[in-house]
Design a protein around this motif. Structure first.
Motif, PDB file in Angstrom:
ATOM      1  N   LEU A 173      22.255  33.527  28.444  1.00 16.16           N
ATOM      2  CA  LEU A 173      22.246  34.465  27.317  1.00 16.16           C
ATOM      3  C   LEU A 173      21.415  35.695  27.628  1.00 16.16           C
ATOM      4  CD1 LEU A 173      21.711  32.038  24.283  1.00 16.16           C
ATOM      5  CD2 LEU A 173      23.833  32.667  25.434  1.00 16.16           C
ATOM      6  N   ARG A 174      20.650  35.642  28.689  1.00 11.43           N
ATOM      7  CA  ARG A 174      19.652  36.681  28.985  1.00 11.43           C
ATOM      8  C   ARG A 174      19.830  37.328  30.352  1.00 11.43           C
ATOM      9  NH1 ARG A 174      13.149  35.247  29.359  1.00 11.43           N
ATOM     10  NH2 ARG A 174      12.502  37.149  30.459  1.00 11.43           N
ATOM     11  N   MET A 175      20.038  36.528  31.385  1.00  8.01           N
ATOM     12  CA  MET A 175      20.023  37.032  32.751  1.00  8.01           C
ATOM     13  C   MET A 175      21.384  37.583  33.182  1.00  8.01           C
ATOM     14  SD  MET A 175      17.051  36.735  34.050  1.00  8.01           S
ATOM     15  CE  MET A 175      15.653  36.313  33.040  1.00  8.01           C
ATOM     16  N   LEU A 176      21.348  38.739  33.815  1.00  3.85           N
ATOM     17  CA  LEU A 176      22.528  39.264  34.501  1.00  3.85           C
ATOM     18  C   LEU A 176      22.445  38.788  35.944  1.00  3.85           C
ATOM     19  CD1 LEU A 176      22.396  42.974  33.235  1.00  3.85           C
ATOM     20  CD2 LEU A 176      23.575  41.055  32.183  1.00  3.85           C
ATOM     21  N   HIS A 177      23.477  38.129  36.400  1.00  6.14           N
ATOM     22  CA  HIS A 177      23.445  37.622  37.765  1.00  6.14           C
ATOM     23  C   HIS A 177      24.687  38.095  38.515  1.00  6.14           C
ATOM     24  CE1 HIS A 177      26.107  34.703  35.832  1.00  6.14           C
ATOM     25  NE2 HIS A 177      26.510  34.313  37.035  1.00  6.14           N
ATOM     26  N   GLY A 178      24.600  38.082  39.825  1.00  6.87           N
ATOM     27  CA  GLY A 178      25.730  38.497  40.650  1.00  6.87           C
ATOM     28  C   GLY A 178      25.580  37.937  42.056  1.00  6.87           C
ATOM     29  N   PRO A 182      29.753  41.647  40.579  1.00  8.53           N
ATOM     30  CA  PRO A 182      28.841  42.540  39.870  1.00  8.53           C
ATOM     31  C   PRO A 182      27.921  41.780  38.924  1.00  8.53           C
ATOM     32  CG  PRO A 182      31.144  43.270  39.686  1.00  8.53           C
ATOM     33  CD  PRO A 182      31.168  41.886  40.238  1.00  8.53           C
ATOM     34  N   LEU A 183      26.813  42.418  38.560  1.00  5.38           N
ATOM     35  CA  LEU A 183      25.902  41.824  37.585  1.00  5.38           C
ATOM     36  C   LEU A 183      26.646  41.518  36.297  1.00  5.38           C
ATOM     37  CD1 LEU A 183      22.757  44.092  38.071  1.00  5.38           C
ATOM     38  CD2 LEU A 183      22.943  41.663  38.671  1.00  5.38           C
ATOM     39  N   HIS A 184      26.465  40.297  35.790  1.00  7.34           N
ATOM     40  CA  HIS A 184      27.225  39.881  34.615  1.00  7.34           C
ATOM     41  C   HIS A 184      26.564  38.682  33.954  1.00  7.34           C
ATOM     42  CE1 HIS A 184      28.524  37.034  37.679  1.00  7.34           C
ATOM     43  NE2 HIS A 184      28.966  36.236  36.705  1.00  7.34           N
ATOM     44  N   THR A 185      27.024  38.343  32.778  1.00  2.00           N
ATOM     45  CA  THR A 185      26.736  37.049  32.162  1.00  2.00           C
ATOM     46  C   THR A 185      28.041  36.278  32.095  1.00  2.00           C
ATOM     47  OG1 THR A 185      27.096  37.886  29.905  1.00  2.00           O
ATOM     48  CG2 THR A 185      24.839  37.977  30.760  1.00  2.00           C
ATOM     49  N   TRP A 232      10.502  40.727  32.260  1.00  2.76           N
ATOM     50  CA  TRP A 232      10.021  41.139  33.571  1.00  2.76           C
ATOM     51  C   TRP A 232      11.004  42.092  34.246  1.00  2.76           C
ATOM     52  CZ3 TRP A 232      13.385  39.770  37.450  1.00  2.76           C
ATOM     53  CH2 TRP A 232      14.250  38.694  37.199  1.00  2.76           C
ATOM     54  N   GLY A 233      10.443  42.934  35.080  1.00  3.66           N
ATOM     55  CA  GLY A 233      11.241  43.855  35.875  1.00  3.66           C
ATOM     56  C   GLY A 233      11.133  43.517  37.352  1.00  3.66           C
ATOM     57  N   LYS A 234      11.704  44.367  38.167  1.00  6.75           N
ATOM     58  CA  LYS A 234      11.796  44.111  39.605  1.00  6.75           C
ATOM     59  C   LYS A 234      10.426  43.869  40.244  1.00  6.75           C
ATOM     60  CE  LYS A 234      14.198  46.029  43.622  1.00  6.75           C
ATOM     61  NZ  LYS A 234      15.080  47.139  44.070  1.00  6.75           N
ATOM     62  N   THR A 235       9.433  44.638  39.844  1.00  4.25           N
ATOM     63  CA  THR A 235       8.118  44.522  40.469  1.00  4.25           C
ATOM     64  C   THR A 235       7.383  43.248  40.049  1.00  4.25           C
ATOM     65  OG1 THR A 235       7.124  45.856  38.696  1.00  4.25           O
ATOM     66  CG2 THR A 235       7.856  47.020  40.686  1.00  4.25           C
ATOM     67  N   GLN A 236       7.798  42.619  38.958  1.00  5.36           N
ATOM     68  CA  GLN A 236       7.141  41.381  38.513  1.00  5.36           C
ATOM     69  C   GLN A 236       7.869  40.116  38.972  1.00  5.36           C
ATOM     70  OE1 GLN A 236       8.004  43.639  35.588  1.00  5.36           O
ATOM     71  NE2 GLN A 236       6.219  44.798  36.289  1.00  5.36           N
ATOM     72  N   GLU A 238      16.745  47.533  38.311  1.00  4.03           N
ATOM     73  CA  GLU A 238      15.786  46.439  38.176  1.00  4.03           C
ATOM     74  C   GLU A 238      16.262  45.146  38.835  1.00  4.03           C
ATOM     75  OE1 GLU A 238      12.814  46.518  37.132  1.00  4.03           O
ATOM     76  OE2 GLU A 238      12.743  48.502  36.210  1.00  4.03           O
ATOM     77  N   ALA A 239      17.382  45.186  39.543  1.00  4.18           N
ATOM     78  CA  ALA A 239      17.939  43.972  40.141  1.00  4.18           C
ATOM     79  C   ALA A 239      17.146  43.529  41.362  1.00  4.18           C
ATOM     80  CB  ALA A 239      19.399  44.203  40.523  1.00  4.18           C
ATOM     81  N   VAL A 240      16.957  42.224  41.489  1.00  9.97           N
ATOM     82  CA  VAL A 240      16.334  41.635  42.675  1.00  9.97           C
ATOM     83  C   VAL A 240      17.405  40.874  43.449  1.00  9.97           C
ATOM     84  CG1 VAL A 240      14.075  41.462  41.586  1.00  9.97           C
ATOM     85  CG2 VAL A 240      15.660  39.532  41.427  1.00  9.97           C
TER      86      VAL A 240
END
Length: 405
Positions: free
Chosen positions: A362-367, A217-220, A130-134, A345-347
């Motif tokens: 393993l999948r999501m970049l979070h910050g 910053p966005l990271h895993t 999914w992207g930002k709009t979804q 694409e960040a929300v």
């Protein structure tokens, strides 16, 4: 006199017209009914999976045979289909006898449909990118107590983590053990150099960048671990009263997919060039020192070429870049495109006290956006990790409680 159950079984046996035959070279075919695609199995596979008491220990679901070299050269002498018991019966050239239930064989069909069904339904549910709009469409929320108390809710929550990659629990108590309780509800907590659980709050002389009030910053998490933590459970005990402290989130698999579609050459660089990820310091009650290193590309694929793991953590990327000189500049250019897509694409959303934000690490970049603690209102989160091996195991026991093998 036939009972209803026996009558149904009798009619099924009468309706079945399955036949079995040996095919060259080295296969056995079972034709269930005319018009159906026949089931086809290698002879060596049938011998390897013989279910007789001599070859198979039913209680432990394990082979008993010592197959140092294997029955590669033992051929089928005769096959037959037993209509009464709906079994494939095989007599081998060494006079060994095997029999296989048709239902058992059907579940192990080598055809594409059966293989895909097993991989998607039993092995791992396929990810929904999914992207930002979804984001709002895929965002799922669950009640904390429901997940703790009801297996059906637990299963739905775990499926959301496997498919969408994240979920939010509402209504958690003001209890420092919430993250630990959720981890233990799944199975086993993952202990790391930061302990069984970890606290995310501003700390003097912080040993980790997450313990500052600056933007994260966005990271895993933990790309420097070979066995990287599977999910991150973050319980908000206290949320900052400042305008900051919001979560940011991007589907890293979706970013990788867009890279593959839009920038295939750069995708290949990020898939193949190993990066040195590291963590040096000390944490936890014992303040034990650690020095962790793992070399792995930003984008990792599984054996089928599907996205398996994203590594991204600018604060934990080593200045030692142990690749040939000519790869370095190309990697930076590809990496820049990856980050550009990730940020586009960040929300952004802000959890409140009692919320538990759980996501696939393993999948999501979070910050996190910057924040400023106020007197009497210190932003305070408590986290824990669980490995995906444990999560998938729990999910299968919930979905298939009567599974035999």
């Amino acid at each position: 006199m036939l009972t209803c159950r026996h009558l149904i079984g009798h009619l099924r046996r009468q309706a079945s017209t399955a036949v079995a035959r040996v095919l060259a070279p080295g296969y056995v075919e079972v034709q269930e009914d005319k018009g159906q695609t026949p089931l086809k199995y290698p002879q060596v596979w049938l011998r390897d999976n013989c279910q007789c008491p001599e070859c198979f220990h039913a209680a432990t679901r394990a082979r008993k045979s010592h197959w140092e070299r294997g029955p590669v050269n033992i051929k089928v002498a005769k096959v037959d289909y037993n209509q009464e018991h709906q079994k494939l019966e095989v007599i081998w050239q060494d006079q060994h006898k095997s029999s296989f239930d048709l239902a058992w064989l059907r579940e192990r069909d080598f055809g594409e449909v059966a293989r895909r069904r097993y991989l998607d339904e039993v092995y791992k549910p396929p990810a929904q990118l999914w992207g930002k709009t979804q984001f709002e469409a895929v965002r799922k929320e669950f009640n904390y107590q429901d997940v703790i108390q009801e297996d059906a809710k637990l299963q739905a929550w775990l499926e959301a983590l496997a498919v969408q990659g994240f979920a939010i629990l509402k209504g958690a108590p003001d209890d420092i053990n919430v993250a630990k309780n959720l981890a233990e509800r799944i199975g086993y907590i993952k202990r790391t150099t930061y302990g069984d659980v970890f606290e995310v709050k501003s700390k003097p002389n912080a040993g980790n960048y997450a313990y500052l009030m600056t933007p994260l910053p966005l990271h895993t998490d933990m790309p420097y671990y070979e066995y990287k933590a599977g999910i991150n459970i973050l319980h908000t005990l206290v949320q900052s009263a400042s305008s900051g402290g919001a979560n940011t989130l991007t589907d890293g698999f979706n970013v990788a997919s867009e890279m593959q579609r839009l920038h295939p050459a750069d995708f290949e660089i990020l898939r193949s060039v190993p990066v040195n990820w590291f963590d040096i310091g000390h944490d936890g009650d014992a303040l034990r020192p650690f020095h962790s290193i793992w070399r792995s590309p930003v984008i990792c694929l599984d054996v089928e070429g599907r996205f398996a793991r994203i590594n991204q953590n600018t604060t934990k990327r080593d200045s030692r870049f142990t690749v040939p000189l000519e790869q370095a500049v190309a990697w930076y250019r590809a990496y820049d495109k990856f980050l550009e897509l990730a940020h586009s694409e960040a929300v952004e959303f802000k959890t409140q006290a009692g919320d538990v934000f759980v996501f696939n690490n393993l999948r999501m970049l979070h910050g996190r956006t910057a924040y400023e603690d106020a007197p009497g209102n210190k932003r305070h989160l408590v986290g824990a990790y669980v490995d995906w091996d444990i999560i998938y195991s729990k999910l299968r026991t919930l979905k298939y409680p009567n599974a035999k093998d």
